[in-house]
Design an enzyme around this catalytic site. Structure first.
Site, PDB file in Angstrom:
ATOM      1  CE  LYS A   1     -13.362   8.168 -17.997  1.00 34.12           C
ATOM      2  NZ  LYS A   1     -14.555   7.405 -17.722  1.00 34.12           N
TER       3      LYS A   1
ATOM      4  CG  ASP B   1      -9.915  15.996 -14.722  1.00 38.24           C
ATOM      5  OD1 ASP B   1      -9.359  15.290 -15.594  1.00 38.24           O
ATOM      6  OD2 ASP B   1     -10.906  15.619 -14.075  1.00 38.24           O
TER       7      ASP B   1
ATOM      8  CE1 TYR C   1     -17.894  11.795 -14.619  1.00 42.72           C
ATOM      9  CE2 TYR C   1     -16.567  11.731 -12.634  1.00 42.72           C
ATOM     10  CZ  TYR C   1     -17.449  11.136 -13.503  1.00 42.72           C
ATOM     11  OH  TYR C   1     -17.889   9.861 -13.254  1.00 42.72           O
TER      12      TYR C   1
ATOM     13  NE  ARG D   1      -2.937   0.106   3.294  1.00 39.08           N
ATOM     14  CZ  ARG D   1      -2.477   0.523   4.476  1.00 39.08           C
ATOM     15  NH1 ARG D   1      -2.127   1.773   4.654  1.00 39.08           N
ATOM     16  NH2 ARG D   1      -2.374  -0.333   5.480  1.00 39.08           N
TER      17      ARG D   1
END
Ligand code: PLP
Length: 377
Positions: A201, A176, A100, A47
């Site tokens: 994407k 973004d 978004y 992690r």
């Protein structure tokens, strides 16, 4: 200047031996790897860091022109990790009013109750003096998130001008870069401090995984990101890490074809009598074009257009053999999403089309035929 496909292929070159197997990511813990070196340099727990992440992160940092990148489980994780890492109670956080939609919901539902002053600004507000006024009122330490080209409106924020405003106000600028990807625009080179993006994407491009990343221009920002990822536990699994890394090598080829297709499709749509309005930042006539042309290398796979009614959209999607109805974008298939279904403030017949990597001539023929059938109906 090295071409995009060369950049992608070079970015994913493994340092290890050829044909290194998929690292299934053991939970790097005792008794395997804890040796006498107690400095914390080694992989102690997956992690915190692991070899698979490092290969993907080094590829992403190289593509974004960043000093470092950190991968997380999705684009939303990238945004929320970055906002939590860099914004503090009492500071102003600017989020896109027309970007978004889940980012706005997150900011209102989770950041505002933590004492952050959440402001929603549209792309137009970034350029018309509103952002300047908000930053003057905010004082030092504000965090500004810009999304460009915006989803779904495809409006563009002037990143050089915004970065200057933020620097002068002591604010951090996050961009973004999901719709443009680093193959379409390099926000850090334009003055932004941080890139957040969904790699779900065009970068991974096969519509088969979720992933996100944060890339930074200043090494001083990395430690806060690492702490936030470690403590929130928003991690990318080993299989997705491997798949994303493997997919990045072909991103230049795929993205190049998607952008070529998008421009050709936008031009065709602009001439079709069934279509009321078309937006694509690569069209010379588009209101976004002057800013896009000044800061983008390519204009992305997304084109939007408006058909007269909601039923026309369904007829169009059914008639087009090459169009898959889907809400994600950036994959190898051409996909269409009627955005009003999600509550975006757009007309009922508004379509966000994501151009795939089909041959341009085939895609144009298919879309034209489908639109003709809408018109006849
Ligand atoms: C601009 C933008 N940012 C972030 C996201 C979130 O990405 P993910 O679905 O990988 O969480 C999306 C998703 O569509 C997006 O369009």
């Amino acid at each position: 200047m090295t071409g995009d496909s060369t950049r992608c292929v070079k970015a994913v070159a493994y340092e290890g031996s050829p044909g290194s197997p998929l690292q299934q990511g053991p939970v790097f813990a005792a008794p395997y790897l804890l040796g006498e070196d107690e400095t914390g340099e080694a992989d102690t727990y997956a992690r915190a860091s692991n070899p698979g992440w490092r290969a993907l992160e080094s590829a992403l940092a190289s593509l974004e022109g960043a000093v470092a990148a950190r991968v997380v489980g999705s684009g939303m994780s990238a945004i929320t990790v970055a906002l939590r890492a860099f914004a503090r109670p009492g500071v102003t956080v600017v989020v896109p009013a027309d970007g978004y939609y889940q980012v706005r919901a997150y900011a209102q539902e989770y950041l505002a109750p933590l004492g952050m002053v959440v402001r929603e600004l549209s792309v137009a507000d970034f350029g018309d003096g509103t952002l300047r006024a908000v930053l003057e009122q905010a004082g030092e330490g504000a965090v500004v998130l810009a999304e460009t080209p915006s989803n779904p409106g495809l409006d563009t924020v002037d990143l050089r001008a915004t970065a200057e405003l933020c620097r002068a106000a002591g604010a951090l600028l996050l961009v973004d870069n999901t719709t443009a990807t680093p193959l379409g625009q390099l926000p850090l080179a334009l003055g932004a401090d941080v890139v957040v993006a969904s790699g779900t994407k065009s970068l991974s491009g096969h519509s088969d995984l979720l992933f996100g990343y944060v890339a930074v221009s200043d090494p001083a920002l990395v430690a806060r990101l690492d702490r936030e990822r470690l403590h929130s536990g928003t991690v990318l699994g080993p299989f997705e890490t491997w798949l994303a890394h493997r997919s990045l090598g072909t991103a230049g080829l795929r993205f190049g074809r998607q952008c070529t297709n998008a421009l050709a499709v936008a031009r065709m749509l602009g001439e079709h009598p069934a279509v009321a309005a078309v937006r694509y930042p690569g069209l010379e006539s588009d209101p976004s074009h002057p800013v896009a042309a000044a800061q983008m290398q390519r204009f992305g796979p997304l084109v939007t257009f408006v058909l007269p009614t909601r039923d026309d959209v369904h007829r169009f999607v059914k008639a087009a053999e090459l169009v898959v109805p889907a809400t994600s974008f950036g994959g190898i298939h051409t996909t269409a999403d009627r955005r009003a279904r999600w509550g975006d403030p757009v007309p009922e017949g508004f379509v966000r089309l994501s151009c795939g990597i089909e041959d341009t001539i085939d895609l144009l023929d298919d879309l034209r035929t489908a639109l003709d059938s809408v018109r006849r109906a």
